[in-house]
Design a protein around this motif. Structure first.
Motif, short mmCIF file in Angstrom:
data_model
loop_
_atom_site.label_atom_id
_atom_site.label_comp_id
_atom_site.label_asym_id
_atom_site.label_seq_id
_atom_site.Cartn_x
_atom_site.Cartn_y
_atom_site.Cartn_z
N MET A 40 0.72 -1.13 0.05
CA MET A 40 -0.09 -0.10 -0.08
C MET A 40 0.82 1.27 0.07
O MET A 40 0.46 2.30 -0.52
CB MET A 40 -0.93 -0.08 1.10
CG MET A 40 -2.11 -1.07 1.14
SD MET A 40 -3.20 -1.20 2.39
CE MET A 40 -4.05 0.25 2.14
N THR A 41 1.96 1.25 0.53
CA THR A 41 2.88 2.27 0.66
C THR A 41 3.42 2.72 -0.66
O THR A 41 3.85 3.75 -1.01
CB THR A 41 3.98 2.49 1.77
OG1 THR A 41 4.88 1.25 1.25
CG2 THR A 41 3.48 2.00 3.02
N TYR A 44 0.43 4.63 -5.72
CA TYR A 44 0.44 6.24 -6.20
C TYR A 44 -0.97 6.53 -6.31
O TYR A 44 -1.67 5.89 -7.15
CB TYR A 44 0.98 6.60 -7.46
CG TYR A 44 0.90 8.21 -7.91
CD1 TYR A 44 1.46 9.06 -6.93
CD2 TYR A 44 -0.05 8.45 -8.62
CE1 TYR A 44 1.21 10.36 -7.29
CE2 TYR A 44 -0.35 9.90 -8.83
CZ TYR A 44 0.21 10.93 -8.15
OH TYR A 44 -0.02 12.01 -8.50
N CYS A 45 -1.65 7.25 -5.52
CA CYS A 45 -2.91 7.73 -5.68
C CYS A 45 -2.83 9.39 -5.35
O CYS A 45 -2.05 9.87 -4.48
CB CYS A 45 -3.67 7.30 -4.31
SG CYS A 45 -3.91 5.38 -4.51
N SER A 46 -3.74 10.10 -5.78
CA SER A 46 -3.88 11.52 -5.60
C SER A 46 -4.28 11.70 -4.11
O SER A 46 -4.81 10.91 -3.38
CB SER A 46 -4.99 12.17 -6.39
OG SER A 46 -6.17 11.69 -5.81
N PRO A 47 -3.71 12.88 -3.51
CA PRO A 47 -4.14 13.04 -2.27
C PRO A 47 -5.53 13.17 -1.85
O PRO A 47 -6.11 12.75 -1.03
CB PRO A 47 -3.61 14.38 -1.96
CG PRO A 47 -2.32 14.75 -2.87
CD PRO A 47 -3.01 13.79 -4.09
N THR A 50 -6.72 9.66 -1.83
CA THR A 50 -6.23 8.95 -0.62
C THR A 50 -7.11 9.15 0.76
O THR A 50 -7.47 8.54 1.52
CB THR A 50 -4.55 9.29 -0.38
OG1 THR A 50 -4.14 8.81 -1.31
CG2 THR A 50 -4.16 8.79 1.08
N GLU A 51 -7.30 10.72 0.67
CA GLU A 51 -8.31 11.27 1.75
C GLU A 51 -9.56 10.56 1.84
O GLU A 51 -9.74 10.09 3.07
CB GLU A 51 -8.21 12.63 1.85
CG GLU A 51 -8.98 13.42 2.73
CD GLU A 51 -8.82 14.87 2.72
OE1 GLU A 51 -9.88 15.42 3.28
OE2 GLU A 51 -7.88 15.42 2.51
N ASN A 53 -10.37 7.61 0.71
CA ASN A 53 -10.52 6.23 0.74
C ASN A 53 -9.75 5.36 1.58
O ASN A 53 -9.93 4.19 1.97
CB ASN A 53 -10.52 5.61 -0.91
CG ASN A 53 -11.29 5.93 -1.71
OD1 ASN A 53 -12.41 5.52 -1.55
ND2 ASN A 53 -11.08 6.91 -2.60
N PHE A 54 -8.68 6.20 2.51
CA PHE A 54 -7.71 5.42 3.32
C PHE A 54 -7.75 6.17 4.64
O PHE A 54 -7.73 7.25 4.50
CB PHE A 54 -6.47 5.28 2.83
CG PHE A 54 -6.43 4.44 1.61
CD1 PHE A 54 -6.35 3.16 1.48
CD2 PHE A 54 -6.14 5.14 0.23
CE1 PHE A 54 -6.39 2.22 0.09
CE2 PHE A 54 -6.19 4.26 -0.87
CZ PHE A 54 -6.34 2.98 -0.78
N MET A 72 -10.01 1.19 4.61
CA MET A 72 -10.28 1.49 3.43
C MET A 72 -11.58 1.45 3.00
O MET A 72 -12.43 0.37 3.25
CB MET A 72 -9.37 0.69 2.51
CG MET A 72 -9.33 -0.75 2.48
SD MET A 72 -7.96 -1.40 1.71
CE MET A 72 -7.03 -1.79 3.04
#
Length: 76
Positions: A40-41, A44-47, A50-51, A53-54, A72
């Protein structure tokens, strides 16, 4: 003859949104939790994604020491 196995993930409603966590994903796919966190680290996801969904979370294992997991949004 083909045998199919139904996999039912552990999904819970949290504030009306279906959610799962990294520990359940690891168990479902037969992986170590540390491997799932490491993978998961590397995502690459947009901020914004990420905010939405995680979210970091904690759990207590058998030693009662707090450990991290990731909640998630579930696609199920």
């Amino acid at each position: 003859m083909t045998t199919s196995t139904s996999i039912i993930p552990n999904v819970a409603l949290v504030k009306g949104q279906p959610m799962t966590n990294s520990r359940d994903v690891a168990e479902l796919f037969g992986k170590r939790h540390a491997e799932v966190l490491r993978a998961m680290t590397g995502l690459y996801c947009s901020p914004e994604f990420t905010e939405r969904n995680f979210a970091l979370s904690e759990y207590r294992d058998s030693t009662t020491a707090p450990s991290i997991c990731v909640r998630m949004a579930s696609p199920f």
